[in-house]
Design an enzyme around this catalytic site. Structure first.
Site, PDB file in Angstrom:
ATOM      1  N   GLY A 392       0.819  -1.141   0.008  1.00 30.75           N
ATOM      2  CA  GLY A 392       0.175   0.104  -0.002  1.00 30.75           C
ATOM      3  C   GLY A 392       0.794   1.381  -0.103  1.00 30.75           C
ATOM      4  N   GLY A 393       0.193   2.285  -0.508  1.00 31.62           N
ATOM      5  CA  GLY A 393       1.035   3.516  -0.059  1.00 31.62           C
ATOM      6  C   GLY A 393       0.401   4.532   0.800  1.00 31.62           C
ATOM      7  N   GLY A 394       1.398   5.050   1.539  1.00 31.69           N
ATOM      8  CA  GLY A 394       0.442   5.780   2.598  1.00 31.69           C
ATOM      9  C   GLY A 394       0.893   7.195   2.300  1.00 31.69           C
ATOM     10  N   ASP A 506      -7.641   8.670  13.183  1.00 25.96           N
ATOM     11  CA  ASP A 506      -7.425   8.454  11.502  1.00 25.96           C
ATOM     12  C   ASP A 506      -8.238   7.057  11.153  1.00 25.96           C
ATOM     13  OD1 ASP A 506      -6.947   9.198   8.970  1.00 25.96           O
ATOM     14  OD2 ASP A 506      -5.091   8.424   9.000  1.00 25.96           O
TER      15      ASP A 506
END
Ligand code: ADP
Length: 666
Positions: A392-394, A506
């Site tokens: 994943g890309g954060g 979040d």
């Protein structure tokens, strides 16, 4: 003086003869016998004619001497008599002074008095011991209450509210409206009892203190002083108790108010516009851009509205058949059972009783919880990072699959760009938070590596993908019961975090990972914004996607535990409907929708959804954070806890509209 005289005289005279003389009147007899002996001595001498003249002169001389001696003896006897008389007088004087009692008697009396004094002293000691015990137990009670208050997060919350004059002003009216008097008294009763005991004791002691003032003996005076000291101490404790009690009452009042609000949470989506403005002490600025925007990606607005895709005829048919077949006994649950026979009822009831949803926790991390401190070694010495496999890309970097060289353990490596000291501190805060969290629904940290430009977090790896993907996956049949299972686990994770005084801040479907494709087990990830709850902390978010933000975050007000609960409400809404409740045409509209708490249950999407599910959402998407359900309350909500409902949902297998694919673009 008289006793000295008596003693010296007693030494001069042998007491025995004196005594004898006194008693038998020997003094006169002795004098008489001396005269007689003198007479006898003279008679043989007078019988000798040859020496008549010389012997007569000698006799005269001797007689003179004898007379002298007897004169002296007379004087001595007179002196002795005088002394005896004196002794008698002294004896009489002493008799008068002691009231006619003997010295022995006096000594006995004195001993008795001493005994009594001693007994009194013992009694006083015992009483003092009892008082000291009482004082120490009061102190224990006081310190216990203080400790409880100190550790109560609600107390902290309430302290804030209390210190905020704005809060009081604004809520003052409402408070008096919803505050039930009887309960108020009841709530206050306990602490009052404690202070009343102290007060009672003090009053009692004060009375006693007065009594003791009348006592004359030294022991009593000493006791009195000690007791007064204790009285003073108790008065001080009483005073402190009173102050604490006052504070406690205020806090309890606010606590009750907040509990009442939660119990009386609105039953429709019409939200109150009241917010709880708080004063600001600590401000926190966090800038980030969220990963994905439902509207930004392929789903765009379609996801919001047009995911209400009509089910194909086939699907409908299938669904109907399923329902008809499985629902006879189950669907209606208790209501339907009324129509059946007694036997049917018992069978169905026992079936409901036996039906329990799988609320077991997900598998724990394949390693023990550990406290991680970033190492400065090269990560590549210990791990093989699969740069090809991006999980994943954060916000700040990428997450890759990796393997520990020594053990072959498969893990996830989150590489976070952090050049400045400030950026590094932010990442270290994430590590610190993860170090405190040991729960199966929260992803676990394994190791951390720090280099000049980045910090890498090595974490437990899970394979099931993001929950977000399940919402939009057309092939995945997401039922309401699946949603119950997901939300239950998220609530459990949150409950644990909140118990640890940690806010996630979040929460969104992208940050909930499924453990595997086959099960409904999930884990919460991304503690990048998580932090220890501070009563007056605000969170400034420079957001990219505002749809999950709570009103207090947008308003730059205090963030707190209910901030996470708002996000849970948004996630629940999204899972059940496939729609984002506040999503507008643009970010501005979204923000306005959130601030106005403008949301509703879209008819089509929620047509099949249970009333309990709707009620659950309604109790979370509440603008004023003090009215929202807590994580613990959410777990007790019927939607997550009612077996009969779960049994019904199980047989109904009602699909969430989110499982329907959005129409192909263009
Ligand atoms: P950021 O804080 O930068 O947003 P996240 O922690 O949210 O990063 O991770 C970004 C994405 O990487 C997640 O949405 C998820 O898809 C994937 N991911 C993160 N951690 C894991 C993990 N432990 N196992 C599998 N995938 C993960």
């Amino acid at each position: 003086m008289s006793s000295n005289l008596v003693k010296s005289l007693a030494r001069v005279y042998d007491p025995k003869p004196l005594h004898a003389q006194k008693r038998c009147g020997r003094a006169t007899t002795r004098r008489a016998s001396l005269s007689t002996s003198n007479k006898r001595l003279s008679s043989p001498l007078s019988d000798q004619p040859s020496s008549k003249s010389s012997s007569s002169s000698a006799l005269v001389h001797i007689e003179g001497q004898v007379n002298d001696l007897s004169g002296k003896i007379d004087k001595l006897l007179a002196l002795q008599e005088a002394s005896l008389r004196r002794l008698d007088t002294i004896g009489q004087d002493q008799g008068t002074a002691t009231g006619g009692r003997s010295i022995e008697q006096l000594l006995c009396d004195m001993r008795a008095v001493i005994e009594t004094v001693r007994e009194n002293e013992e009694q006083q000691d015992q009483r003092l011991d009892a008082l000291e015990r009482l004082v120490s137990s009061i102190q224990q009670v006081v310190s216990f209450i203080a400790e409880v208050l100190k550790h109560s997060r609600l107390a902290d919350l309430l302290k804030n509210s209390k210190s905020s004059s704005r809060f009081r002003e604004k809520d003052g009216k409402e408070k008096s409206k919803v505050y039930p008097k009887g309960l108020k008294t009841q709530k206050r009763k306990k602490p009052l009892e404690a202070s009343e005991t102290a007060a009672g004791t003090v009053a009692h002691l004060e009375q006693k203190g007065d009594c003791y003032k009348d006592r004359k003996d030294e022991a009593a005076v000493e006791d009195e002083a000690r007791e007064q000291e204790i009285v003073a101490e108790l008065l001080q404790i009483k005073e402190e108790d009173k102050k604490e009690e006052e504070e406690r009452s205020k806090e309890e009042e606010a606590l009750w108010l907040s509990e009442e609000r939660q119990l009386a949470a609105p039953s429709s989506s019409g939200q109150t516009d009241e917010s709880t403005p708080d004063s600001c002490e600590e401000n926190l600025e966090i800038t980030f851009s969220t990963k994905r925007h439902v509207a930004d990606e392929t789903l765009t607005d379609d996801l919001k509205k047009s995911r209400v895709e009509e089910a194909s005829e086939e699907e409908d048919k299938e669904l109907k058949e399923e329902e008809e077949a499985g629902l006879e006994a189950a669907e209606a649950g208790p209501e339907r059972l009324e129509a059946g026979t007694e036997e049917e009822r018992t069978d169905a009831e026992s079936e409901i009783d036996e039906y329990v949803i799988d609320s077991s926790p997900p598998p724990p991390a394949p390693f023990e919880h550990r406290l991680v401190t970033p190492k400065t070694h090269q990560i590549t010495s210990y791990y093989t990072i699969n740069k090809e496999e991006v999980l994943g890309g954060g916000r700040f970097g990428m997450v890759h699959k990796c393997e520990e060289k020594s053990s072959g353990l498969i893990l996830a490596a989150k590489i976070i760009k952090a050049r400045s000291q400030k950026e590094k501190e932010v990442v270290k805060c994430e590590i610190e938070v993860m170090n405190q969290l040991n729960h199966a629904n929260l992803i676990q940290l394994y190791a951390a590596f720090e280099s000049r430009h980045e910090i890498i977090l090595v974490m437990e790896y899970v394979d099931g993908g993001e929950l977000f993907d399940r919402i939009i996956d057309e092939n995945y049949k997401l039922t309401e019961l699946d949603t119950v299972l997901f939300i239950r686990q998220i609530s459990e994770g949150l409950q644990y975090m909140h118990k640890m005084y940690i806010l996630h801040l979040d929460l969104k479907p992208e940050n909930i990972l499924c453990v595997s494709r086959e099960t409904n087990k999930v884990k919460i990830i991304d503690f990048g914004l998580a932090r220890r709850y501070k009563p007056r902390e605000k969170l400034r978010v420079n957001f990219g996607t505002p749809e999950f933000l709570a009103p207090e975050v947008i308003n730059y007000e205090f963030v707190s535990f209910p901030t996470d609960m708002w996000s849970l409400g948004v996630i629940t809404y999204m899972l059940l409907s496939g729609l984002s409740p506040f999503l507008g045409e643009d970010d501005n509209e979204t923000l306005n929708n959130i601030l106005a708490c403008q949301w509703s249950f879209e008819e089509a999407e929620f047509a099949d959804i249970s009333e309990e599910a709707k009620d659950f959402i309604t109790r979370l998407l509440v603008k004023s954070k003090s009215w929202r359900m807590s994580a613990s309350q959410s777990l007790k909500h019927p939607w997550l806890s009612d077996r009969a409902l779960h049994f019904r949902l199980h047989h109904k297998k009602n699909k969430c509209h989110s499982s329907h694919a959005p129409p192909p673009e263009g």
